[in-house]
Design an enzyme around this catalytic site. Structure first.
Site, PDB file in Angstrom:
ATOM      1  N   ARG A 113       0.813  -1.224   0.000  1.00 41.15           N
ATOM      2  CA  ARG A 113       0.000   0.000   0.000  1.00 41.15           C
ATOM      3  C   ARG A 113       0.845   1.272   0.000  1.00 41.15           C
ATOM      4  O   ARG A 113       0.315   2.368  -0.188  1.00 41.15           O
ATOM      5  CB  ARG A 113      -1.015  -0.036   1.142  1.00 41.15           C
ATOM      6  CG  ARG A 113      -2.135  -1.047   0.878  1.00 41.15           C
ATOM      7  CD  ARG A 113      -3.123  -1.112   2.006  1.00 41.15           C
ATOM      8  NE  ARG A 113      -2.521  -1.527   3.247  1.00 41.15           N
ATOM      9  CZ  ARG A 113      -2.288  -2.802   3.602  1.00 41.15           C
ATOM     10  NH1 ARG A 113      -2.660  -3.777   2.797  1.00 41.15           N
ATOM     11  NH2 ARG A 113      -1.711  -3.085   4.739  1.00 41.15           N
ATOM     12  N   GLU A 131       5.067  -9.981  15.282  1.00 45.01           N
ATOM     13  CA  GLU A 131       4.525 -10.386  16.580  1.00 45.01           C
ATOM     14  C   GLU A 131       4.948 -11.833  16.877  1.00 45.01           C
ATOM     15  O   GLU A 131       5.374 -12.166  17.973  1.00 45.01           O
ATOM     16  CB  GLU A 131       2.999 -10.261  16.544  1.00 45.01           C
ATOM     17  CG  GLU A 131       2.394 -10.207  17.919  1.00 45.01           C
ATOM     18  CD  GLU A 131       0.896  -9.972  17.836  1.00 45.01           C
ATOM     19  OE1 GLU A 131       0.405  -9.590  16.754  1.00 45.01           O
ATOM     20  OE2 GLU A 131       0.224 -10.199  18.852  1.00 45.01           O
TER      21      GLU A 131
HETATM   22  P1  AMP Z   1       4.137  -1.911  11.397  1.00 45.76           P
HETATM   23  O1  AMP Z   1       5.371  -2.596  10.924  1.00 45.76           O
HETATM   24  O2  AMP Z   1       3.521  -2.542  12.585  1.00 45.76           O
HETATM   25  O3  AMP Z   1       4.354  -0.418  11.590  1.00 45.76           O
HETATM   26  O4  AMP Z   1       3.050  -2.101  10.270  1.00 45.76           O
HETATM   27  C1  AMP Z   1       3.067  -1.307   9.173  1.00 45.76           C
HETATM   28  C2  AMP Z   1       2.597  -2.015   7.938  1.00 45.76           C
HETATM   29  O5  AMP Z   1       1.440  -2.814   8.181  1.00 45.76           O
HETATM   30  C3  AMP Z   1       2.218  -1.008   6.880  1.00 45.76           C
HETATM   31  O6  AMP Z   1       2.802  -1.422   5.664  1.00 45.76           O
HETATM   32  C4  AMP Z   1       0.714  -1.023   6.837  1.00 45.76           C
HETATM   33  O7  AMP Z   1       0.266  -1.070   5.519  1.00 45.76           O
HETATM   34  C5  AMP Z   1       0.290  -2.271   7.581  1.00 45.76           C
HETATM   35  N1  AMP Z   1      -0.688  -2.014   8.663  1.00 45.76           N
HETATM   36  C6  AMP Z   1      -0.478  -2.220   9.981  1.00 45.76           C
HETATM   37  N2  AMP Z   1      -1.562  -1.953  10.712  1.00 45.76           N
HETATM   38  C7  AMP Z   1      -2.513  -1.565   9.831  1.00 45.76           C
HETATM   39  C8  AMP Z   1      -3.883  -1.148   9.974  1.00 45.76           C
HETATM   40  N3  AMP Z   1      -4.499  -1.095  11.153  1.00 45.76           N
HETATM   41  N4  AMP Z   1      -4.551  -0.815   8.856  1.00 45.76           N
HETATM   42  C9  AMP Z   1      -3.936  -0.868   7.649  1.00 45.76           C
HETATM   43  N5  AMP Z   1      -2.678  -1.258   7.461  1.00 45.76           N
HETATM   44  C10 AMP Z   1      -1.960  -1.596   8.527  1.00 45.76           C
END
Ligand code: AMP
Length: 170
Positions: free
Chosen positions: A58, A95
């Site tokens: 995305r 996780e």
């Molecule tokens: P993180 O590594 O936990 O910061 O997760 C970021 C990645 O996961 C990004 O590429 C987002 O597209 C996706 N992501 C994580 N949580 C969400 C959410 N609640 N809604 C949409 N995309 C998310």
């Protein structure tokens, strides 16, 4: 126009307990899309950016639009075995377990000024991995710009010392 009005909350996607931020209504609306790009461009006003680096998948919606608007190149970061040429990679913690991201070896030149973009900053693990990979390749991370920051997950803590911006906060 408030961009937050164009984010759709989808509960329990992709699995139970997750509140997914669906940005497709924003992409669908021409004025919202235009305003989003304009706001991202404002965030780098007066700064020299050589490459916009975005992560699968995305990050690929706004990444190339931002790169085009500011006269920078675009670099896709992908999941393993998706890129056809020689890659460098970076492992990062999930996780449960680990995952890997890849980038073409010739995507970043030493000294390149880099803007990292993704749609959502959640725990920050993905962005942290991309920062490491860009720096391993010799790039300089100027800032990280997200469409959405889920501030309650404290993603910024993993990115201390870097400039982080977002257009929408929860
Ligand atoms: P993180 O590594 O936990 O910061 O997760 C970021 C990645 O996961 C990004 O590429 C987002 O597209 C996706 N992501 C994580 N949580 C969400 C959410 N609640 N809604 C949409 N995309 C998310």
């Amino acid at each position: 126009m408030n961009l937050k009005d164009y984010i759709r909350d989808v509960q329990d996607f992709p699995k139970p307990g997750i509140g997914f931020k669906d940005i497709t209504p924003l992409l669908l609306n021409p004025q919202a899309l235009k305003q989003g790009v304009e706001q991202f461009v404002k965030l780098v006003e007066g700064k020299k950016i050589d490459k916009v680096v975005s992560m699968e998948s995305r990050g690929f919606f706004f990444g190339p639009l931002i790169a085009n608007a500011i006269g920078a190149g675009f670099v896709p970061v992908r999941k393993p075995n998706k890129l056809p040429y020689e890659t460098i990679s970076q492992e990062y913690a999930l996780e449960y377990g680990t995952d890997v991201l890849e980038m073409h070896v010739d995507a970043i030149q030493k000294g390149d000024k880099v803007l990292i973009h993704d749609d959502v900053l959640a725990t920050g693990g993905t962005a942290e991995a991309v920062v490491k990979m860009v720096e391993k390749a010799g790039g300089e991370v100027v800032q990280l710009d997200f469409l959405i920051d889920l501030t309650f997950l404290n993603g910024k803590d993993k990115l201390e010392g870097y400039q982080i911006n977002s257009l929408i906060e929860y």
